[in-house]
Design an enzyme around this catalytic site. Structure first.
Site, PDB file in Angstrom:
ATOM      1  N   ARG A 224      -9.734   0.469   7.921  1.00 14.79           N
ATOM      2  CA  ARG A 224      -8.987  -0.144   8.706  1.00 14.79           C
ATOM      3  C   ARG A 224     -10.171  -1.458   9.115  1.00 14.79           C
ATOM      4  O   ARG A 224      -9.969  -2.110   9.357  1.00 14.79           O
ATOM      5  CB  ARG A 224      -7.733   0.100   9.272  1.00 14.79           C
ATOM      6  CG  ARG A 224      -6.369  -0.914   8.902  1.00 14.79           C
ATOM      7  CD  ARG A 224      -6.028  -0.152   9.597  1.00 14.79           C
ATOM      8  NE  ARG A 224      -4.386  -1.185   9.458  1.00 14.79           N
ATOM      9  CZ  ARG A 224      -3.657  -0.682   8.995  1.00 14.79           C
ATOM     10  NH1 ARG A 224      -4.021   0.935   8.763  1.00 14.79           N
ATOM     11  NH2 ARG A 224      -2.452  -1.535   9.121  1.00 14.79           N
TER      12      ARG A 224
ATOM     13  N   LYS B 132       0.650  -1.292  -0.103  1.00 16.21           N
ATOM     14  CA  LYS B 132       0.092   0.359  -0.137  1.00 16.21           C
ATOM     15  C   LYS B 132       0.920   1.154  -0.169  1.00 16.21           C
ATOM     16  O   LYS B 132       0.622   2.012  -0.632  1.00 16.21           O
ATOM     17  CB  LYS B 132      -1.225   0.228   0.906  1.00 16.21           C
ATOM     18  CG  LYS B 132      -1.653  -1.554   0.807  1.00 16.21           C
ATOM     19  CD  LYS B 132      -2.610  -1.022   2.840  1.00 16.21           C
ATOM     20  CE  LYS B 132      -2.176  -1.240   3.864  1.00 16.21           C
ATOM     21  NZ  LYS B 132      -1.450  -2.030   3.976  1.00 16.21           N
TER      22      LYS B 132
ATOM     23  N   ARG C 243      -0.455  -8.580  13.351  1.00 18.23           N
ATOM     24  CA  ARG C 243      -1.295  -8.266  12.328  1.00 18.23           C
ATOM     25  C   ARG C 243      -2.233  -9.013  11.173  1.00 18.23           C
ATOM     26  O   ARG C 243      -3.239  -8.290  10.751  1.00 18.23           O
ATOM     27  CB  ARG C 243       0.254  -7.631  11.537  1.00 18.23           C
ATOM     28  CG  ARG C 243       0.609  -6.326  13.040  1.00 18.23           C
ATOM     29  CD  ARG C 243       1.903  -5.940  12.127  1.00 18.23           C
ATOM     30  NE  ARG C 243       1.780  -5.449  10.945  1.00 18.23           N
ATOM     31  CZ  ARG C 243       3.237  -5.243  10.393  1.00 18.23           C
ATOM     32  NH1 ARG C 243       4.238  -5.396  10.874  1.00 18.23           N
ATOM     33  NH2 ARG C 243       3.041  -3.951   9.290  1.00 18.23           N
TER      34      ARG C 243
ATOM     35  N   ARG D  67      11.889  -2.543  11.626  1.00 23.38           N
ATOM     36  CA  ARG D  67      10.659  -1.903  12.572  1.00 23.38           C
ATOM     37  C   ARG D  67       9.447  -2.709  13.411  1.00 23.38           C
ATOM     38  O   ARG D  67      10.174  -4.382  13.320  1.00 23.38           O
ATOM     39  CB  ARG D  67       8.923  -1.693  11.511  1.00 23.38           C
ATOM     40  CG  ARG D  67       8.844  -0.226  11.285  1.00 23.38           C
ATOM     41  CD  ARG D  67       7.882  -0.501   9.862  1.00 23.38           C
ATOM     42  NE  ARG D  67       6.521  -0.819   9.972  1.00 23.38           N
ATOM     43  CZ  ARG D  67       5.854  -0.964   9.217  1.00 23.38           C
ATOM     44  NH1 ARG D  67       5.784   0.293   8.121  1.00 23.38           N
ATOM     45  NH2 ARG D  67       4.010  -0.572   9.337  1.00 23.38           N
TER      46      ARG D  67
ATOM     47  N   ARG E 223      11.771  -7.157   6.351  1.00 21.81           N
ATOM     48  CA  ARG E 223      11.633  -5.543   5.877  1.00 21.81           C
ATOM     49  C   ARG E 223      12.968  -4.943   6.413  1.00 21.81           C
ATOM     50  O   ARG E 223      12.880  -5.053   8.000  1.00 21.81           O
ATOM     51  CB  ARG E 223      10.665  -5.332   5.820  1.00 21.81           C
ATOM     52  CG  ARG E 223      10.650  -3.729   5.814  1.00 21.81           C
ATOM     53  CD  ARG E 223       9.221  -2.938   5.413  1.00 21.81           C
ATOM     54  NE  ARG E 223       8.119  -3.719   6.088  1.00 21.81           N
ATOM     55  CZ  ARG E 223       6.454  -3.253   6.894  1.00 21.81           C
ATOM     56  NH1 ARG E 223       6.519  -1.928   5.082  1.00 21.81           N
ATOM     57  NH2 ARG E 223       6.386  -3.069   7.935  1.00 21.81           N
TER      58      ARG E 223
END
Ligand code: AP5
Length: 220
Positions: A90, A13, A173, A162, A129
């Site tokens: 969301r 996104k 998540r 992160r 990531r």
């Protein structure tokens, strides 16, 4: 142009919102980035939001909706002729709140773009990531490594992971996404706004598919 990007954690996104904002010269609004900005500046909102983000849970709707309403009302959104929302709505209540905010301004959404990527691909993207805390550039330990290990190619800062990209939090998540966010797919399908795009292609291919999907909405 007023667009919403839907998709699981790591679907792309943020990557695609930047590309679409550049393509149509509209404003990119990321609720995740706004919360991280507040957290990094130690604001009350940031401290509150971080209690939820660090656990992979959603920040309460009323806090998020107010932040988005304020951001959408800023003058750059009107002067640049629209926005692409990344990470909002969301939950179905957030979807209803967005409709109400836009209706109060006599505005509406042009399209909701759902970027579909299988969960196993998302997991690999997220746990590998690494991000630059200074200029926000994104890397992946094996798919898109920096030239020098752990060092940002753009600004030389040391890359970090992160907190919510730790494997256990990533799993939370996904669960939160399935339970609270995925009902928005049917919500927007019912309203004739949803366009689904295969997100498991190169970023450029995904951008082209999204631009063409918005074209089909304009033709409807
Ligand atoms: P947020 O930052 O929005 O997290 P997210 O939705 O989980 O999304 P990500 O930023 O992890 O991924 P993305 O889909 O943007 O993908 P990206 O382009 O980075 O939100 C964080 C937290 O804030 C939430 O958990 C919640 O606590 C809170 N929050 C935010 N909004 C909220 C709301 N509305 N209500 C309540 N709470 C809220 O790409 C991911 C990786 O994949 C990158 O490394 C990228 O380089 C790579 N990649 C991208 N595209 C491709 C591709 N096509 N091929 C290969 N790799 C790719």
């Amino acid at each position: 142009m007023r667009l919403v990007l839907l998709g699981g954690p790591g679907a792309g996104k943020g990557t695609q919102a930047k590309a679409l904002a550049k393509h149509w010269k509209i404003v990119h609004i990321s609720t995740g980035d706004l919360f991280r900005y507040h957290r990094d500046h130690g604001t009350e909102l940031g401290l509150l939001a971080n209690r939820y983000m660090a656990q992979g849970q959603l920040v309460p709707d009323e806090v998020t909706e107010k932040m988005v309403e304020d951001r959408i009302s800023q003058s750059d959104v009107a002067s640049q002729g629209g926005f692409v929302l990344d990470g909002f709505p969301r939950t179905v209540p957030q979807g209803e709140a967005l409709s109400a905010i836009l209706a109060s301004k006599h505005q509406h959404l042009d399209a909701v773009l759902y970027i579909f990527v299988p969960e196993e691909v998302l997991e690999e993207r997220l746990v590998g990531r690494r991000v630059c805390p200074q200029c926000q550039a994104n890397y992946h330990v094996s798919l898109n490594p920096p030239k020098i290990a752990d060092t940002c190619d753009v600004c030389g800062a040391t890359l970090i992971q992160r907190e919510d990209d730790q494997p256990l939090t990533v799993r939370t998540r996904f669960k939160v996404y399935q339970e609270q966010t995925s009902p928005l797919i049917a919500f927007y399908e019912k309203r004739g706004l949803l366009r689904t795009v295969d997100g498991n292609q190169t970023p450029d291919q995904v951008t082209r598919a999204l631009v063409s999907a918005v074209g089909t909405v304009a033709d409807d």
